[in-house]
Design an enzyme around this catalytic site. Sequence first.
Site, PDB file in Angstrom:
ATOM      1  N   ILE A  59      -1.749  -7.964  14.402  1.00 16.70           N
ATOM      2  CA  ILE A  59      -0.738  -7.620  15.335  1.00 16.70           C
ATOM      3  C   ILE A  59      -1.287  -7.067  16.790  1.00 16.70           C
ATOM      4  O   ILE A  59      -0.822  -7.561  17.732  1.00 16.70           O
ATOM      5  CB  ILE A  59       0.414  -6.747  14.818  1.00 16.70           C
ATOM      6  CG1 ILE A  59       0.837  -7.548  13.425  1.00 16.70           C
ATOM      7  CG2 ILE A  59       1.559  -6.830  15.788  1.00 16.70           C
ATOM      8  CD1 ILE A  59       1.783  -6.639  12.565  1.00 16.70           C
ATOM      9  N   ASN A 110       0.928  -1.211   0.189  1.00 15.96           N
ATOM     10  CA  ASN A 110       0.149  -0.026   0.038  1.00 15.96           C
ATOM     11  C   ASN A 110       0.816   1.438   0.006  1.00 15.96           C
ATOM     12  O   ASN A 110       2.120   1.004   0.109  1.00 15.96           O
ATOM     13  CB  ASN A 110      -1.014  -0.054   1.139  1.00 15.96           C
ATOM     14  CG  ASN A 110      -0.025  -0.002   2.527  1.00 15.96           C
ATOM     15  OD1 ASN A 110       0.534   1.090   2.771  1.00 15.96           O
ATOM     16  ND2 ASN A 110      -0.071  -1.250   3.261  1.00 15.96           N
TER      17      ASN A 110
HETATM   18  O1  C5P Z   1      -8.249  -3.467  11.168  1.00 17.27           O
HETATM   19  P1  C5P Z   1      -7.172  -2.160  10.832  1.00 17.27           P
HETATM   20  O2  C5P Z   1      -6.342  -2.283   9.711  1.00 17.27           O
HETATM   21  O3  C5P Z   1      -8.028  -0.988  10.071  1.00 17.27           O
HETATM   22  O4  C5P Z   1      -6.651  -1.444  12.018  1.00 17.27           O
HETATM   23  C1  C5P Z   1      -5.636  -0.544  11.868  1.00 17.27           C
HETATM   24  C2  C5P Z   1      -4.707  -0.619  13.085  1.00 17.27           C
HETATM   25  O5  C5P Z   1      -4.287  -1.905  13.479  1.00 17.27           O
HETATM   26  C3  C5P Z   1      -3.496   0.098  12.931  1.00 17.27           C
HETATM   27  O6  C5P Z   1      -2.964   0.488  14.288  1.00 17.27           O
HETATM   28  C4  C5P Z   1      -2.662  -1.025  12.222  1.00 17.27           C
HETATM   29  O7  C5P Z   1      -1.239  -0.762  12.428  1.00 17.27           O
HETATM   30  C5  C5P Z   1      -3.252  -2.460  13.298  1.00 17.27           C
HETATM   31  N1  C5P Z   1      -2.968  -3.568  12.285  1.00 17.27           N
HETATM   32  C6  C5P Z   1      -2.432  -4.630  12.791  1.00 17.27           C
HETATM   33  N2  C5P Z   1      -2.278  -5.922  12.174  1.00 17.27           N
HETATM   34  C7  C5P Z   1      -3.063  -6.050  11.050  1.00 17.27           C
HETATM   35  C8  C5P Z   1      -3.611  -5.026  10.454  1.00 17.27           C
HETATM   36  C9  C5P Z   1      -3.796  -3.626  11.277  1.00 17.27           C
HETATM   37  O8  C5P Z   1      -1.695  -4.466  13.824  1.00 17.27           O
HETATM   38  N3  C5P Z   1      -3.068  -7.191  10.431  1.00 17.27           N
END
Ligand code: C5P
Length: 403
Positions: A306, A211
């Site tokens: 994560i 991205n």
């Molecule tokens: O679910 P979404 O991607 O919108 O959530 C955003 C938050 O979750 C951000 O803080 C991003 O760094 C974290 N995130 C994560 N692991 C993922 C996807 C997003 O820690 N696989």
Amino acid sequence: MTQLSQKKILVAVSGGIAAYKAAQLVRDLQRAGATVRVAMTEGATRFVAPLTFQALTGNPVATQILDPSEEHEIGHIELARWPDLIVVAPATANVLAKAAVGLADDLVTTTLLASEAPVLFCPAMNTQMLRHPATQQNIAALRARERTFLVEPDAGELACGEVGAGRLPDPPVIVDAAAAVLSPALLAGRHVLVSAGPTREHFDPARFISNPSSGRMGYAIAAAAKALGADVTLVSGPVSLEPPTGVECVPVVSAADMQREVNARSSDIVVMAAAVADWTPTTTAEHKRKKGGGDWSPELQRTPDIIAGLAASPKRPVLVIGFAAETEHVVEYAREKMKRKGLDGIVANDVGGTDTAFGNATNAVTLLAPGQDDVVLPRAPKRAIADRICGWLTTLQGSNGNS
Ligand code: C5P
């Protein structure tokens, strides 16, 4: 930006070719909110006229010690007492040497000796002079001294035609260093882990899903946390940014790498600013896939979440802060995400429209935390937003009791 608002800064200019950059530095310090006065060595006045600085600051420029007319304007002892910070830029080998041993044979060195203010030296000189053991010893002695700080010289082409270390860093770098010296150490003793940038999920060695995240927001948060005295680790996906000075940087590629590196470290505060890819190929080919055979639908699986994993883990940091990149119902979706992932706070980021946060130098966000009023931060440079985010962090109550 008002990082330095209400601060009084004495810029001491010594006699090197980089003296011309001190004029821009004065402007940038003023833009950051500081009141600036200038003192110059005799040598510096041969490179830039005192009148330049007088016009910029609206104040007479001190150049002589015990000069009746200057002592009348502001005496050298008063000049030493006036500032919250002295920035010596450029700091020549000569000034560094005098300051290291406490010699006071002109206005600048006398002021340095008579002042209790912190001093930020910005060395700039020819590479050989910088490398000389005498200069290195003087730099080491100054570094070891209380209330004394140094900005690393940049490497590049020097005015003398040589290429190497010794250039005066650009004024914004010096302004950030000045702000760091004057910031209250609100995060001293805290270990802050920041994730930044995109992740890359490879199909084969040559192709991946990713991205447009530039990593700028996360890097700015790492720099802001460092300025507030934290020990900072930056777990970063592939970006083209230099890690901030003094920050440990752990480069990663995929979401799985990022999870491994984040979970391997214990920290008090985690800020996940990374744009982690949501899907990853189920298998990664060892060699580049051939195009023959026409269309292809790769099989994808979800990446590990994560931050949700961290918030639910027995080794949960005191504060777990996420980012929410949304294109509609930004605050509402962000609040729901904060609850679902068990976070202590979330930064709601509008990534729709032309002013998208992705790759931009500025951002506009809303800060949400359970039981707290929302904080709306209007569009500003990412570093200014990062300063506000870090200030906000220090006010939050973690789910395990303390902040
Ligand atoms: O679910 P979404 O991607 O919108 O959530 C955003 C938050 O979750 C951000 O803080 C991003 O760094 C974290 N995130 C994560 N692991 C993922 C996807 C997003 O820690 N696989």
